[in-house]
Enzyme design. Structure first.
Site, PDB file in Angstrom:
ATOM      1  N   TYR A 150     -25.586 -16.970 -27.800  1.00  0.00           N
ATOM      2  CA  TYR A 150     -25.089 -18.359 -27.774  1.00  0.00           C
ATOM      3  C   TYR A 150     -24.228 -18.613 -26.538  1.00  0.00           C
ATOM      4  CZ  TYR A 150     -22.852 -22.565 -29.832  1.00  0.00           C
ATOM      5  OH  TYR A 150     -22.381 -23.837 -30.084  1.00  0.00           O
ATOM      6  N   LYS A 154     -24.981 -21.318 -23.709  1.00  0.00           N
ATOM      7  CA  LYS A 154     -24.049 -22.422 -23.446  1.00  0.00           C
ATOM      8  C   LYS A 154     -23.510 -22.381 -22.018  1.00  0.00           C
ATOM      9  CE  LYS A 154     -24.231 -24.733 -27.274  1.00  0.00           C
ATOM     10  NZ  LYS A 154     -25.105 -25.930 -27.271  1.00  0.00           N
TER      11      LYS A 154
HETATM   12  P1  NAP Z   1     -25.263 -28.673 -36.896  1.00  0.00           P
HETATM   13  O1  NAP Z   1     -24.392 -29.405 -37.847  1.00  0.00           O
HETATM   14  O2  NAP Z   1     -25.818 -27.350 -37.274  1.00  0.00           O
HETATM   15  O3  NAP Z   1     -26.452 -29.646 -36.439  1.00  0.00           O
HETATM   16  C1  NAP Z   1     -27.407 -29.230 -35.520  1.00  0.00           C
HETATM   17  C2  NAP Z   1     -28.682 -30.021 -35.752  1.00  0.00           C
HETATM   18  O4  NAP Z   1     -29.661 -29.556 -34.791  1.00  0.00           O
HETATM   19  C3  NAP Z   1     -29.276 -29.792 -37.153  1.00  0.00           C
HETATM   20  O5  NAP Z   1     -29.618 -31.003 -37.751  1.00  0.00           O
HETATM   21  C4  NAP Z   1     -30.497 -28.922 -36.853  1.00  0.00           C
HETATM   22  O6  NAP Z   1     -31.568 -29.103 -37.753  1.00  0.00           O
HETATM   23  C5  NAP Z   1     -30.897 -29.433 -35.479  1.00  0.00           C
HETATM   24  N1  NAP Z   1     -31.810 -28.516 -34.827  1.00  0.00           N
HETATM   25  C6  NAP Z   1     -31.767 -27.157 -34.833  1.00  0.00           C
HETATM   26  N2  NAP Z   1     -32.812 -26.645 -34.162  1.00  0.00           N
HETATM   27  C7  NAP Z   1     -33.541 -27.698 -33.732  1.00  0.00           C
HETATM   28  C8  NAP Z   1     -34.745 -27.820 -32.993  1.00  0.00           C
HETATM   29  N3  NAP Z   1     -35.419 -26.744 -32.563  1.00  0.00           N
HETATM   30  N4  NAP Z   1     -35.240 -29.057 -32.727  1.00  0.00           N
HETATM   31  C9  NAP Z   1     -34.577 -30.163 -33.173  1.00  0.00           C
HETATM   32  N5  NAP Z   1     -33.438 -30.105 -33.871  1.00  0.00           N
HETATM   33  C10 NAP Z   1     -32.918 -28.890 -34.148  1.00  0.00           C
HETATM   34  O7  NAP Z   1     -24.495 -28.403 -35.498  1.00  0.00           O
HETATM   35  P2  NAP Z   1     -23.238 -29.146 -34.811  1.00  0.00           P
HETATM   36  O8  NAP Z   1     -22.033 -28.384 -35.160  1.00  0.00           O
HETATM   37  O9  NAP Z   1     -23.299 -30.616 -35.025  1.00  0.00           O
HETATM   38  O10 NAP Z   1     -23.568 -28.796 -33.283  1.00  0.00           O
HETATM   39  C11 NAP Z   1     -24.238 -29.691 -32.407  1.00  0.00           C
HETATM   40  C12 NAP Z   1     -24.238 -29.100 -30.997  1.00  0.00           C
HETATM   41  O11 NAP Z   1     -22.886 -28.875 -30.572  1.00  0.00           O
HETATM   42  C13 NAP Z   1     -24.954 -27.761 -30.886  1.00  0.00           C
HETATM   43  O12 NAP Z   1     -25.618 -27.671 -29.645  1.00  0.00           O
HETATM   44  C14 NAP Z   1     -23.807 -26.769 -30.950  1.00  0.00           C
HETATM   45  O13 NAP Z   1     -24.152 -25.564 -30.355  1.00  0.00           O
HETATM   46  C15 NAP Z   1     -22.742 -27.528 -30.193  1.00  0.00           C
HETATM   47  N6  NAP Z   1     -21.373 -27.077 -30.506  1.00  0.00           N
HETATM   48  C16 NAP Z   1     -20.859 -27.158 -31.757  1.00  0.00           C
HETATM   49  C17 NAP Z   1     -19.546 -26.723 -32.002  1.00  0.00           C
HETATM   50  C18 NAP Z   1     -18.912 -26.778 -33.370  1.00  0.00           C
HETATM   51  O14 NAP Z   1     -17.774 -26.291 -33.495  1.00  0.00           O
HETATM   52  N7  NAP Z   1     -19.534 -27.338 -34.367  1.00  0.00           N
HETATM   53  C19 NAP Z   1     -18.768 -26.224 -30.942  1.00  0.00           C
HETATM   54  C20 NAP Z   1     -19.337 -26.147 -29.679  1.00  0.00           C
HETATM   55  C21 NAP Z   1     -20.630 -26.596 -29.460  1.00  0.00           C
HETATM   56  P3  NAP Z   1     -31.712 -28.142 -39.060  1.00  0.00           P
HETATM   57  O15 NAP Z   1     -30.587 -28.513 -39.928  1.00  0.00           O
HETATM   58  O16 NAP Z   1     -33.055 -28.498 -39.618  1.00  0.00           O
HETATM   59  O17 NAP Z   1     -31.624 -26.729 -38.538  1.00  0.00           O
END
Ligand code: NAP
Length: 249
Positions: A150, A154
């Site tokens: 990851y 990133k």
């Molecule tokens: P999340 O709640 O897990 O939501 C991610 C979404 O992406 C889910 O709906 C998932 O679908 C979808 N997804 C996964 N694989 C996919 C694919 N191949 N094609 C299309 N959609 C796909 O994550 P989040 O926390 O909102 O994170 C969003 C972004 O921010 C990510 O890139 C994450 O790495 C980044 N981020 C998050 C955090 C944090 O603290 N939350 C911190 C830094 C960066 P499914 O549910 O069907 O898998």
């Protein structure tokens, strides 16, 4: 001015909040996620608030699915000129336990996904002579135990973003990255579960290290994405904005 926006991974979490925020800003939004039915909540929220949105099911790591999704958006909403590459997954493990599948899955969704979507959308942006690309990086880009895959992905998003900024600047297309810190979503809930701790305890532990004294919310990231997509942000490109409640991960 109303633009057509694509937000990937927008069924929930940061993507859903960003889709809603871009709709509030006056844009028509394609809510893209793996499962089209799962996008209904975000689409309904946008429509109920008077906005325009469609649900599009697509795996961003699948080249044919990406092309079909962008073609559908173009047909149903219009040519997309805003793209938020937000779809993401975690496959955390210490290096010695990390499988090749764990590595590939994370690279495919974050890097290959952002590459495929950006390539498909830039055609429309170049034609329009205007565009905004926002990529989701993370404070994990600076290194994080258990996240070799990851953090590499990133950090890769940051290099990808800067290169898009250089290549596409002449077409009035900007590319910027947001590097969130700890944000309350299903992703961080899953991490707590994997570590065997209650989510509230996990949040309490993380918040101790966050100068503003709270966990981030999806809306905090949506606000940053909204800024990068504005007309007035046209001179801001190739940047990485850490949105982490403090200066460090
Ligand atoms: P999340 O709640 O897990 O939501 C991610 C979404 O992406 C889910 O709906 C998932 O679908 C979808 N997804 C996964 N694989 C996919 C694919 N191949 N094609 C299309 N959609 C796909 O994550 P989040 O926390 O909102 O994170 C969003 C972004 O921010 C990510 O890139 C994450 O790495 C980044 N981020 C998050 C955090 C944090 O603290 N939350 C911190 C830094 C960066 P499914 O549910 O069907 O898998």
């Amino acid at each position: 001015m109303t633009r057509i926006a694509i937000v990937t991974g927008a069924a929930r979490g940061i993507g859903a909040a960003t889709a809603c925020r871009l709709a509030e800003d006056g844009h028509a939004v394609a809510v893209v996620d793996l499962d089209q039915a799962a996008c209904a909540g975000t689409v309904d929220a946008i429509r109920q608030a008077g906005g325009r949105a469609i649900a599009v099911g697509a795996d961003v790591s699948d080249a044919d699915a990406v092309d079909a999704a962008v073609a559908r958006v173009t047909e149903e909403l219009g040519a997309p000129t805003i793209l938020v590459n937000n779809a993401g997954i975690l496959r955390d493990n210490l290096l010695f336990k990390m499988t090749v599948d764990d590595w590939d899955a994370v690279m495919n969704v974050h890097l290959r996904g952002a590459f495929l979507m950006s390539k498909a959308v830039q055609k429309h942006q170049v034609e329009a002579g205007w565009g905004r690309i926002v990529n989701l990086s993370s404070t994990s880009a600076l290194g994080n135990r258990g996240q070799a895959n990851y953090s590499a992905a990133k950090a890769g998003m940051q290099g990808f973003t800067k290169t898009l900024a250089i290549e596409l600047g002449r077409y009035n297309v900007t590319a910027n990255a947001i590097a969130p810190g700890f944000i309350s979503t299903d992703m961080t809930r899953a991490t707590a579960q994997r570590l065997g701790v209650e989510f509230d305890d996990f949040v309490g532990h993380m918040v101790k290290e966050i100068p503003v004294g709270r966990a981030g919310q999806p809306e905090d990231i949506a606000a940053a994405a909204s800024f990068f997509c504005k007309e007035e942000a046209g001179f801001v490109t190739g940047q990485v904005l850490y949105v982490a409640g403090g200066p460090r991960a």
